[in-house]
Design a protein around this motif. Structure first.
Motif, mmCIF file in Angstrom:
data_model
loop_
_atom_site.group_PDB
_atom_site.id
_atom_site.type_symbol
_atom_site.label_atom_id
_atom_site.label_comp_id
_atom_site.label_asym_id
_atom_site.label_seq_id
_atom_site.Cartn_x
_atom_site.Cartn_y
_atom_site.Cartn_z
ATOM 1 N N ARG A 88 0.815 -1.018 0.183
ATOM 2 C CA ARG A 88 0.003 0.049 -0.054
ATOM 3 C C ARG A 88 0.800 1.302 0.055
ATOM 4 N NH1 ARG A 88 -5.127 0.116 1.277
ATOM 5 N NH2 ARG A 88 -5.167 -1.655 2.668
ATOM 6 N N SER A 89 1.649 1.510 1.016
ATOM 7 C CA SER A 89 2.746 2.527 0.958
ATOM 8 C C SER A 89 3.445 2.803 -0.377
ATOM 9 C CB SER A 89 3.432 2.335 2.388
ATOM 10 O OG SER A 89 4.528 1.374 2.484
ATOM 11 N N ASN A 90 3.645 1.820 -1.128
ATOM 12 C CA ASN A 90 4.522 2.010 -2.322
ATOM 13 C C ASN A 90 3.841 1.861 -3.453
ATOM 14 O OD1 ASN A 90 7.591 1.812 -1.224
ATOM 15 N ND2 ASN A 90 6.599 0.171 0.015
ATOM 16 N N ALA A 91 2.523 1.833 -3.458
ATOM 17 C CA ALA A 91 1.624 1.823 -4.468
ATOM 18 C C ALA A 91 2.192 2.834 -5.577
ATOM 19 C CB ALA A 91 0.216 1.984 -4.181
ATOM 20 N N GLY A 92 2.582 4.043 -5.248
ATOM 21 C CA GLY A 92 2.987 4.909 -6.411
ATOM 22 C C GLY A 92 4.332 4.771 -6.853
ATOM 23 N N THR A 93 4.933 3.862 -6.329
ATOM 24 C CA THR A 93 6.413 3.756 -6.680
ATOM 25 C C THR A 93 6.677 3.389 -8.087
ATOM 26 O OG1 THR A 93 7.229 3.033 -4.358
ATOM 27 C CG2 THR A 93 8.603 2.534 -6.300
ATOM 28 N N ARG A 94 7.399 4.136 -8.739
ATOM 29 C CA ARG A 94 7.574 4.006 -10.398
ATOM 30 C C ARG A 94 8.794 3.026 -10.681
ATOM 31 N NH1 ARG A 94 6.281 9.833 -12.962
ATOM 32 N NH2 ARG A 94 4.262 10.021 -12.150
ATOM 33 N N PHE A 95 8.676 1.846 -9.956
ATOM 34 C CA PHE A 95 9.893 0.830 -10.163
ATOM 35 C C PHE A 95 9.643 0.063 -11.346
ATOM 36 C CE2 PHE A 95 10.846 -3.787 -9.941
ATOM 37 C CZ PHE A 95 12.242 -3.536 -9.807
ATOM 38 N N ARG A 96 10.681 -0.334 -12.131
ATOM 39 C CA ARG A 96 10.712 -1.142 -13.252
ATOM 40 C C ARG A 96 11.910 -1.817 -13.378
ATOM 41 N NH1 ARG A 96 9.230 4.036 -16.488
ATOM 42 N NH2 ARG A 96 8.163 3.964 -14.590
ATOM 43 N N PRO A 97 11.908 -3.206 -13.546
ATOM 44 C CA PRO A 97 13.285 -3.906 -13.854
ATOM 45 C C PRO A 97 14.142 -3.203 -14.828
ATOM 46 C CG PRO A 97 11.289 -5.481 -13.606
ATOM 47 C CD PRO A 97 10.926 -3.876 -13.838
ATOM 48 N N PRO A 98 15.426 -3.366 -14.451
ATOM 49 C CA PRO A 98 16.279 -2.532 -15.263
ATOM 50 C C PRO A 98 16.074 -3.318 -16.876
ATOM 51 C CG PRO A 98 17.575 -3.565 -13.409
ATOM 52 C CD PRO A 98 16.031 -3.970 -13.375
ATOM 53 N N GLY A 99 16.070 -2.243 -17.936
ATOM 54 C CA GLY A 99 15.950 -2.651 -19.195
ATOM 55 C C GLY A 99 14.406 -2.889 -19.603
ATOM 56 N N LEU A 100 13.476 -2.760 -18.514
ATOM 57 C CA LEU A 100 12.158 -2.956 -19.040
ATOM 58 C C LEU A 100 11.382 -1.935 -18.901
ATOM 59 C CD1 LEU A 100 11.564 -6.594 -17.546
ATOM 60 C CD2 LEU A 100 12.201 -5.844 -19.800
ATOM 61 N N PRO A 101 9.949 -1.634 -19.510
ATOM 62 C CA PRO A 101 9.277 -0.425 -19.670
ATOM 63 C C PRO A 101 8.365 -0.484 -18.510
ATOM 64 C CG PRO A 101 8.492 -1.793 -21.123
ATOM 65 C CD PRO A 101 9.928 -2.717 -20.797
ATOM 66 N N PRO A 102 7.428 0.641 -18.314
ATOM 67 C CA PRO A 102 6.616 0.707 -17.307
ATOM 68 C C PRO A 102 5.455 -0.245 -17.271
ATOM 69 C CG PRO A 102 6.862 2.856 -18.173
ATOM 70 C CD PRO A 102 7.636 1.910 -18.965
ATOM 71 N N THR A 103 5.341 -0.976 -18.554
ATOM 72 C CA THR A 103 4.383 -1.856 -18.730
ATOM 73 C C THR A 103 4.727 -3.200 -18.070
ATOM 74 O OG1 THR A 103 5.247 -1.911 -20.779
ATOM 75 C CG2 THR A 103 3.110 -1.078 -20.841
ATOM 76 N N ALA A 104 5.816 -3.318 -17.622
ATOM 77 C CA ALA A 104 6.194 -4.957 -17.077
ATOM 78 C C ALA A 104 5.691 -4.887 -15.897
ATOM 79 C CB ALA A 104 7.773 -4.890 -17.138
ATOM 80 N N PRO A 105 5.905 -3.886 -14.978
ATOM 81 C CA PRO A 105 5.393 -3.813 -13.549
ATOM 82 C C PRO A 105 3.698 -3.935 -13.910
ATOM 83 C CG PRO A 105 6.868 -2.150 -13.480
ATOM 84 C CD PRO A 105 6.780 -2.615 -15.040
ATOM 85 N N LEU A 106 3.083 -3.195 -14.984
ATOM 86 C CA LEU A 106 1.578 -3.582 -15.061
ATOM 87 C C LEU A 106 1.024 -4.712 -15.081
ATOM 88 C CD1 LEU A 106 -1.301 -2.261 -15.630
ATOM 89 C CD2 LEU A 106 -0.147 -1.995 -18.045
ATOM 90 N N ILE A 107 1.980 -5.666 -16.036
ATOM 91 C CA ILE A 107 1.513 -6.941 -16.449
ATOM 92 C C ILE A 107 1.706 -7.680 -14.895
ATOM 93 C CG2 ILE A 107 2.397 -9.232 -17.341
ATOM 94 C CD1 ILE A 107 0.170 -7.600 -18.993
ATOM 95 N N ASP A 108 2.810 -7.510 -14.289
ATOM 96 C CA ASP A 108 3.166 -8.174 -12.995
ATOM 97 C C ASP A 108 1.975 -7.986 -12.120
ATOM 98 O OD1 ASP A 108 5.227 -9.668 -12.082
ATOM 99 O OD2 ASP A 108 5.689 -8.204 -10.623
ATOM 100 N N ILE A 109 1.611 -6.784 -11.698
ATOM 101 C CA ILE A 109 0.484 -6.497 -10.708
ATOM 102 C C ILE A 109 -0.875 -7.269 -11.248
ATOM 103 C CG2 ILE A 109 0.047 -4.392 -11.265
ATOM 104 C CD1 ILE A 109 -0.222 -5.801 -7.699
ATOM 105 N N VAL A 110 -1.177 -6.958 -12.478
ATOM 106 C CA VAL A 110 -2.406 -7.300 -12.975
ATOM 107 C C VAL A 110 -2.463 -9.004 -12.758
ATOM 108 C CG1 VAL A 110 -4.091 -7.548 -15.020
ATOM 109 C CG2 VAL A 110 -3.063 -5.290 -14.172
ATOM 110 N N VAL A 111 -1.479 -9.630 -13.427
ATOM 111 C CA VAL A 111 -1.625 -11.048 -13.493
ATOM 112 C C VAL A 111 -1.435 -11.702 -12.174
ATOM 113 C CG1 VAL A 111 -0.569 -13.160 -14.397
ATOM 114 C CG2 VAL A 111 -0.966 -11.101 -15.794
ATOM 115 N N HIS A 112 -0.496 -11.011 -11.185
ATOM 116 C CA HIS A 112 -0.206 -11.752 -9.869
ATOM 117 C C HIS A 112 -1.663 -11.500 -8.921
ATOM 118 C CE1 HIS A 112 3.421 -13.792 -10.394
ATOM 119 N NE2 HIS A 112 3.961 -12.320 -10.631
ATOM 120 N N SER A 113 -2.246 -10.253 -9.243
ATOM 121 C CA SER A 113 -3.567 -10.169 -8.610
ATOM 122 C C SER A 113 -4.664 -11.211 -8.814
ATOM 123 C CB SER A 113 -4.074 -8.721 -8.874
ATOM 124 O OG SER A 113 -3.361 -7.642 -8.405
ATOM 125 N N ALA A 114 -4.564 -11.543 -10.116
ATOM 126 C CA ALA A 114 -5.581 -12.639 -10.450
ATOM 127 C C ALA A 114 -5.100 -13.859 -9.638
ATOM 128 C CB ALA A 114 -5.754 -12.761 -12.090
#
Length: 207
Positions: A88-114
């Motif tokens: 919750r406290s890091n929800a707005g953190t703009r972390f992304r793995p090195p070399g990957l775009p912002p859409t990588a964390p998007l897929i990570d959270i959407v799929v892992h939430s499911a």
């Protein structure tokens, strides 16, 4: 826009997990051998494990995939309310793995939430706007997704079509489904197969 979606997804999952009964934390998720608690450990790894520490884990576990698995299991040993607070406290953190775009964390959270929600018995549908996943699908079909997401060759010879939003990609045997089902299929989730349609589903299963 993508960062806003990632933040909203993290907060929604934190809300779902807040007050979860103790016995449900050890339930199996739909992500390999991870429990619900271990998937959450994976999701908060970027916030609680520094880059140097992850580098040491990669040496210790001899590879990034094994290091991520080890980190998820280690963090899962912490109190679950601490893990929820970290998400919750890091929800707005703009972390992304090195070399990957912002859409990588998007897929990570959407799929892992499911993975978590469906493992807990929630209805196996996506209650969000399917359009929010489309940038993530663009990432999954790109060469950059071969780094930890989609192995080379898994999507070859398949025509992917999203049925609840305007998106398609590739050529060959058709595979169709909702945006979330398509994302899960591309990532190799076995549970996606009943949610997908078309001759390409059997091709995908053989891979």
């Amino acid at each position: 826009m993508t960062d806003d979606v990632v933040r909203a997804e993290r907060l929604a999952l934190a809300d779902r997990l807040a007050g979860l009964p103790p016995e449900q934390w050890s339930m199996p998720s739909l992500c390999g051998r991870w429990t619900v608690r271990q998937v959450l450990g994976h999701l908060v790894t970027p916030f609680l494990v520094s880059a140097p520490a992850m580098g040491r884990k990669m040496l210790r576990y001899r590879g990034i995939s094994a290091a991520m698995d080890g980190a998820a299991r280690e963090l899962a040993a912490r109190p679950w309310d601490d893990l929820v607070d970290a998400l919750r406290s890091n929800a707005g953190t703009r972390f992304r793995p090195p070399g990957l775009p912002p859409t990588a964390p998007l897929i990570d959270i959407v799929v892992h939430s499911a993975d978590i929600r469906w493992g807990l018995g929630d209805e196996r549908v996506d209650h969000g706007d399917p359009a929010r996943i489309l940038p993530g699908l663009d990432f999954l079909v790109s060469p950059r997704a071969r780094l930890g997401f989609v192995p080379r060759g898994r999507l070859a010879g398949l025509r992917w079509t999203v049925t609840d939003a305007g998106w398609s990609h590739g050529s060959g045997a058709p595979v169709s489904g909702t945006a979330l089902a398509v994302a899960r299929g591309m990532l190799g989730r076995p549970d996606a197969r009943p949610l997908l349609a078309g001759p390409g589903v059997e091709v995908l299963a053989d891979r």
